[in-house]
Design a protein around this motif. Structure first.
Motif, short mmCIF file in Angstrom:
data_model
loop_
_atom_site.label_atom_id
_atom_site.label_comp_id
_atom_site.label_asym_id
_atom_site.label_seq_id
_atom_site.Cartn_x
_atom_site.Cartn_y
_atom_site.Cartn_z
N ASP A 1 41.51 33.76 6.11
CA ASP A 1 40.54 33.55 7.18
C ASP A 1 39.16 33.91 6.66
OD1 ASP A 1 42.46 32.86 9.14
OD2 ASP A 1 42.92 34.99 9.45
N LYS A 2 38.23 32.97 6.81
CA LYS A 2 36.84 33.28 6.46
C LYS A 2 36.21 33.97 7.67
CE LYS A 2 34.12 30.55 3.98
NZ LYS A 2 33.20 29.44 3.60
N LEU A 3 36.06 35.27 7.60
CA LEU A 3 35.54 36.05 8.72
C LEU A 3 34.03 35.95 8.83
CD1 LEU A 3 37.71 39.24 8.20
CD2 LEU A 3 38.17 37.30 9.70
N ARG A 4 33.37 35.72 7.72
CA ARG A 4 31.90 35.58 7.72
C ARG A 4 31.50 34.68 6.57
NH1 ARG A 4 26.82 37.83 6.23
NH2 ARG A 4 25.46 38.13 8.05
N ASN A 5 30.60 33.74 6.84
CA ASN A 5 30.10 32.81 5.83
C ASN A 5 28.72 33.26 5.40
OD1 ASN A 5 29.29 30.72 4.23
ND2 ASN A 5 29.66 29.10 5.73
N GLY A 6 28.62 33.78 4.19
CA GLY A 6 27.35 34.27 3.70
C GLY A 6 26.32 33.20 3.44
N ASN A 7 26.74 31.93 3.49
CA ASN A 7 25.81 30.84 3.21
C ASN A 7 25.15 30.26 4.47
OD1 ASN A 7 26.28 30.73 0.35
ND2 ASN A 7 28.30 29.91 0.81
N GLN A 8 25.49 30.79 5.63
CA GLN A 8 24.85 30.32 6.86
C GLN A 8 23.45 30.91 6.97
OE1 GLN A 8 27.38 31.21 10.20
NE2 GLN A 8 28.68 29.44 9.85
N LEU A 9 22.47 30.04 7.21
CA LEU A 9 21.09 30.49 7.27
C LEU A 9 20.77 31.23 8.56
CD1 LEU A 9 19.25 27.38 5.78
CD2 LEU A 9 19.78 29.53 4.65
N LYS B 1 40.60 51.46 6.76
CA LYS B 1 41.55 52.56 6.92
C LYS B 1 42.85 52.08 7.57
CE LYS B 1 40.40 54.62 11.42
NZ LYS B 1 40.05 55.87 12.12
N ASP B 2 42.78 50.97 8.30
CA ASP B 2 43.96 50.35 8.90
C ASP B 2 43.63 48.88 9.15
OD1 ASP B 2 42.49 50.23 11.39
OD2 ASP B 2 43.16 52.26 11.84
N ALA B 3 44.49 48.17 9.83
CA ALA B 3 44.28 46.73 10.01
C ALA B 3 43.10 46.41 10.91
CB ALA B 3 45.55 46.09 10.56
N SER B 4 42.58 47.38 11.63
CA SER B 4 41.48 47.14 12.57
C SER B 4 40.14 47.66 12.09
CB SER B 4 41.82 47.77 13.94
OG SER B 4 42.99 47.23 14.48
N THR B 5 40.09 48.87 11.58
CA THR B 5 38.83 49.57 11.33
C THR B 5 38.47 49.56 9.86
OG1 THR B 5 39.28 51.01 13.21
CG2 THR B 5 37.57 51.71 11.68
N GLY B 6 37.27 49.09 9.58
CA GLY B 6 36.81 49.03 8.20
C GLY B 6 35.31 49.08 8.10
N TRP B 7 34.82 49.18 6.84
CA TRP B 7 33.39 49.31 6.58
C TRP B 7 33.01 48.46 5.37
CZ3 TRP B 7 36.87 53.11 7.53
CH2 TRP B 7 36.69 53.85 8.70
N ILE B 8 31.76 48.06 5.35
CA ILE B 8 31.16 47.40 4.19
C ILE B 8 29.82 48.07 3.92
CG2 ILE B 8 29.96 45.28 3.47
CD1 ILE B 8 32.29 43.69 4.65
N CYS B 9 29.53 48.34 2.64
CA CYS B 9 28.22 48.88 2.27
C CYS B 9 27.57 47.95 1.27
CB CYS B 9 28.35 50.30 1.72
SG CYS B 9 29.28 50.44 0.18
N ASN C 1 37.80 45.37 14.75
CA ASN C 1 38.75 44.30 15.09
C ASN C 1 39.16 43.49 13.85
OD1 ASN C 1 36.43 42.84 14.62
ND2 ASN C 1 36.27 41.99 16.68
N GLY C 2 39.35 44.21 12.75
CA GLY C 2 39.87 43.58 11.53
C GLY C 2 38.88 42.77 10.74
N GLY C 3 37.60 42.81 11.11
CA GLY C 3 36.57 42.09 10.37
C GLY C 3 36.02 40.87 11.07
N LYS C 4 36.50 40.60 12.28
CA LYS C 4 35.97 39.45 13.02
C LYS C 4 34.52 39.68 13.44
CE LYS C 4 40.50 38.02 14.87
NZ LYS C 4 41.29 39.10 14.23
N ASP C 5 34.21 40.90 13.83
CA ASP C 5 32.84 41.26 14.24
C ASP C 5 32.43 42.54 13.51
OD1 ASP C 5 32.46 39.28 16.51
OD2 ASP C 5 34.26 40.31 17.19
N TRP C 6 31.14 42.60 13.19
CA TRP C 6 30.61 43.75 12.47
C TRP C 6 29.34 44.26 13.15
CZ3 TRP C 6 33.07 45.70 8.12
CH2 TRP C 6 34.11 44.90 7.61
N LYS C 7 29.18 45.57 13.16
CA LYS C 7 27.96 46.19 13.64
C LYS C 7 27.35 47.03 12.52
CE LYS C 7 28.98 46.38 18.60
NZ LYS C 7 29.04 47.26 19.79
#
Length: 322
Positions: A240-248, A261-269, A280-286
């Motif tokens: 699943d492509k959760l986010r397309n970095g090429n969208q302007l 840490k599990d199937a729901s909660t994660g981080w990106i730096c 929610n597994g990477g569907k939405d990010w804050k």
């Protein structure tokens, strides 16, 4: 018509930018940790519940580590002049720790980082990631300006078993089992099921993939430098492509590491102090409110459930999560 499209695009960008603040996360607390170094820190990892190690250094001149023996509360710096080059990759299996770096440097510790031995590989490459495989072997990957990369299988006596050369840079390797592993690379993601002897291409492309994180051999996330995120729950058969970095028409994120840490909660730096969270597994990010402008390059979870992030200029923060 082109003018109308341009105005519409600008309007959408302004709307997106204006709506970012309300999506920001305020952590419970952020504590800056003094590391005693201004060198870049590239990797951080807990070896056990007490010992945490971060590695880095000046790319061509110094190899440095900062270590904690109390769960990440206090830290001491050690330099390794015998290595003399920056360390970029690290992994552990039990109390055995591997750290690799520039010009074929491989450092190992058998006692959770208290004492280290240097092994100079005959291949003077820029090793930037390492993983533990089967039969006491490890797998290291190198890159050469993203123009080509090489996979090295290393035996338990630190000799090269074999090499696989590819026509693009290799950035990160993770092996959730001794035989199954994933490789994040420039424009590609690959998988092995035989301990790194052979690799197959997966249906992931269109970014420079910087980091791969595996909860297990089937549940895997990868992130790209330009902001693309992929996820598989079936071992790479489908993605699943959760986010397309090429969208302007979306916020520009420059990503360097992903951690779940599990199937729901994660981080990106990433660059410029970027820190994102999903529940929610990477569907939405804050995005977290910025607490540094330095690049954040790696993360690890502490035994108390907080997050340690490291990066440029000796940067290390402990982020207490709500």
């Amino acid at each position: 018509m082109n003018t109308v499209r341009f105005i519409l695009a600008i309007t959408l960008l302004l709307i997106t930018a204006g709506g970012c603040k309300k999506n920001k996360i305020e952590p419970a607390d952020v504590v800056k940790i003094e590391t005693g170094t201004t060198a870049r820190l590239n990797r951080v990892q807990f070896i056990n519940d007490s010992v945490c190690i971060a590695v880095g250094g000046d790319r061509f001149f110094t190899a440095e580590m900062v270590s904690s023996y109390d769960g990440g509360n206090s830290w001491t710096k050690t330099s390794h002049p015998d290595a003399g080059k920056g360390l970029y990759g690290m992994t552990a299996s039990g109390n055995t720790v591997y750290a690799c770096g520039v010009d074929g440097k491989l450092m190992t510790s058998k006692d959770a980082g208290k004492n280290w031995a240097l092994h100079q590989m005959n291949y003077w490459r820029f090793f930037n990631s390492v993983a533990v495989a089967d039969n006491g072997h490890c797998v290291m990957v190198s890159t050469d300006g993203q123009n080509f990369g090489t996979i090295f299988r290393i035996d338990s006596t630190y000799n090269v078993i074999d090499t696989t050369r590819l026509g693009f840079g290799l950035n990160d390797i993770a092996m959730p089992t001794p035989t199954t592993g994933y490789l994040a690379a420039f424009g590609a993601v690959l998988k092995t099921t035989d301990g790194g002897a052979t690799w197959n291409y997966l249906d992931v492309k269109n970014d420079n993939f910087m980091s791969v994180h595996c909860l297990n051999e089937r549940e895997v996330w990868v992130c790209g430098y330009r902001g693309t995120i992929f996820h598989t729950s079936d071992g790479g058969a489908t993605w699943d492509k959760l986010r397309n970095g090429n969208q302007l028409v979306q916020k520009n994120y420059l990503m360097l590491d992903v951690l779940f840490k599990d199937a729901s909660t994660g981080w990106i730096c990433g660059e410029e102090g970027l820190l994102l969270q999903t529940t929610n597994g990477g569907k939405d990010w804050k995005q977290f409110d910025n607490f540094t402008d330095y690049a954040l390059r790696d993360m690890t979870l502490t035994p108390d459930g907080s997050l340690i992030v490291v990066g440029d200029h000796g940067t290390m923060y402990k982020v207490y999560l709500k």
